[in-house]
Write a protein that holds these residues in place. Structure first.
Motif, PDB file in Angstrom:
ATOM      1  N   SER A  75       0.858  -1.185   0.000  1.00 37.07           N
ATOM      2  CA  SER A  75       0.000   0.000   0.000  1.00 37.07           C
ATOM      3  C   SER A  75       0.901   1.245   0.000  1.00 37.07           C
ATOM      4  CB  SER A  75      -0.962  -0.050   1.187  1.00 37.07           C
ATOM      5  OG  SER A  75      -1.882   1.011   1.111  1.00 37.07           O
TER       6      SER A  75
ATOM      7  N   ILE B  35      -6.996  -6.538  16.070  1.00 40.29           N
ATOM      8  CA  ILE B  35      -7.160  -6.172  14.663  1.00 40.29           C
ATOM      9  C   ILE B  35      -5.969  -6.688  13.854  1.00 40.29           C
ATOM     10  CG2 ILE B  35      -7.314  -4.232  13.030  1.00 40.29           C
ATOM     11  CD1 ILE B  35      -8.547  -2.577  15.302  1.00 40.29           C
ATOM     12  N   GLU B  37      -4.219  -6.618   9.953  1.00 43.18           N
ATOM     13  CA  GLU B  37      -4.162  -6.022   8.603  1.00 43.18           C
ATOM     14  C   GLU B  37      -3.063  -6.768   7.847  1.00 43.18           C
ATOM     15  OE1 GLU B  37      -3.424  -1.832   8.671  1.00 43.18           O
ATOM     16  OE2 GLU B  37      -3.688  -1.593   6.508  1.00 43.18           O
ATOM     17  N   SER B  42      -5.124  -3.934   3.082  1.00 42.92           N
ATOM     18  CA  SER B  42      -6.297  -4.789   2.859  1.00 42.92           C
ATOM     19  C   SER B  42      -7.319  -4.588   3.975  1.00 42.92           C
ATOM     20  CB  SER B  42      -5.866  -6.255   2.769  1.00 42.92           C
ATOM     21  OG  SER B  42      -5.248  -6.650   3.971  1.00 42.92           O
ATOM     22  N   ASP B  43      -8.523  -5.143   3.785  1.00 46.65           N
ATOM     23  CA  ASP B  43      -9.579  -5.021   4.797  1.00 46.65           C
ATOM     24  C   ASP B  43      -9.106  -5.593   6.128  1.00 46.65           C
ATOM     25  OD1 ASP B  43     -11.242  -3.878   2.976  1.00 46.65           O
ATOM     26  OD2 ASP B  43     -12.400  -5.694   2.568  1.00 46.65           O
ATOM     27  N   LYS B  44      -9.498  -4.925   7.211  1.00 49.67           N
ATOM     28  CA  LYS B  44      -9.056  -5.369   8.527  1.00 49.67           C
ATOM     29  C   LYS B  44      -9.928  -6.504   9.053  1.00 49.67           C
ATOM     30  CE  LYS B  44      -6.808  -1.047   9.391  1.00 49.67           C
ATOM     31  NZ  LYS B  44      -6.942   0.347   9.824  1.00 49.67           N
ATOM     32  N   ILE B  45      -9.300  -7.415   9.774  1.00 45.14           N
ATOM     33  CA  ILE B  45      -9.988  -8.545  10.402  1.00 45.14           C
ATOM     34  C   ILE B  45     -10.025  -8.240  11.891  1.00 45.14           C
ATOM     35  CG2 ILE B  45      -9.760 -11.004  10.933  1.00 45.14           C
ATOM     36  CD1 ILE B  45      -8.142 -10.858   8.074  1.00 45.14           C
ATOM     37  N   ARG B 112       0.153  -6.168  11.953  1.00 49.59           N
ATOM     38  CA  ARG B 112       0.202  -5.559  10.625  1.00 49.59           C
ATOM     39  C   ARG B 112       1.280  -6.291   9.839  1.00 49.59           C
ATOM     40  NH1 ARG B 112       1.011   0.101   9.844  1.00 49.59           N
ATOM     41  NH2 ARG B 112      -0.824   0.108   8.499  1.00 49.59           N
TER      42      ARG B 112
END
Lengths: 131, 131
Positions: A75, B35, B37, B42-45, B112
């Motif tokens: 990103s 959390i 990433e 990308s979308d967070k889980i 992350r």
């Protein structure tokens, strides 16, 4: 979102400037209001003037900087492992992981440096050459 | 603030659980509202249930996980480089840097993962043994 090529270039410039003691070059990679946290948990250094002052001191402590593995570009962020061989004792090196966050202008908006006391070690000597 | 020893233990457990396909073990390292990433951008889980589902799938893609350099522990965060050799093709590996943030209970509050397409490469083969 930055390209891998762009990320590799930023890291390459950063390491080159550290090795050349070019603190003005390093500061020019940062945005006007960028934030440095080095190491994680220490007081933050904010703004390009303070950042230039920080690197003016920091480069004095550097004997040599070596990349230690792949640069990871994801990103708009970059992570990379490297070691700083210390000017005060070139037998000692700190192994660091830096995280850069890049803004829309391609400048470093934040830098976070991961290292602790356990990452300060003797530089490994190359094995002696045998016939 | 965590100790270096604690940080090394978290990473050691994480890699061991990935290598054993123990997704429940991995999920137990995380806090209830943690959390993830992975990769950055990308979308967070979010939350331990979603995290367990994520690793249930993720471990299926893992042939082997190898640490690639020193674990860096700083304040309440951990950074470490590693590679994931892929189950679907053990000649390919992804080189990753993970960042863990640890809460007061010693649980991972956020993860992350830094890696991009440029970090997916052929596994380097050991040099052939010669007499």
């Amino acid at each position: 979102m930055i390209t891998e090529q762009f990320g590799l270039g930023v890291v390459s410039s950063y390491i080159e400037f550290l090795n050349n003691g070019n603190f003005e070059g390093i500061a020019s990679l940062y945005s006007k209001n960028a934030i440095i946290e080095d190491p994680i948990g220490s007081d933050k250094i904010i703004g390009r003037t303070a950042i230039q002052d920080f690197y003016r001191q920091a480069v004095l402590g550097v004997h040599q900087v070596n990349q230690l593995g792949e640069v990871r570009v994801a990103s708009n962020e970059i992570a990379f492992p490297f070691e700083v061989v210390l000017a005060k004792d070139p037998n000692l090196a700190i192994s660091v992981i830096d995280i850069f966050k890049i803004n829309a202008e391609g400048e470093i908006d934040s830098m976070r440096a991961f290292w602790g006391p356990g990452n300060v070690k003797s530089v490994s000597k190359p094995a002696p050459i045998t016939a």
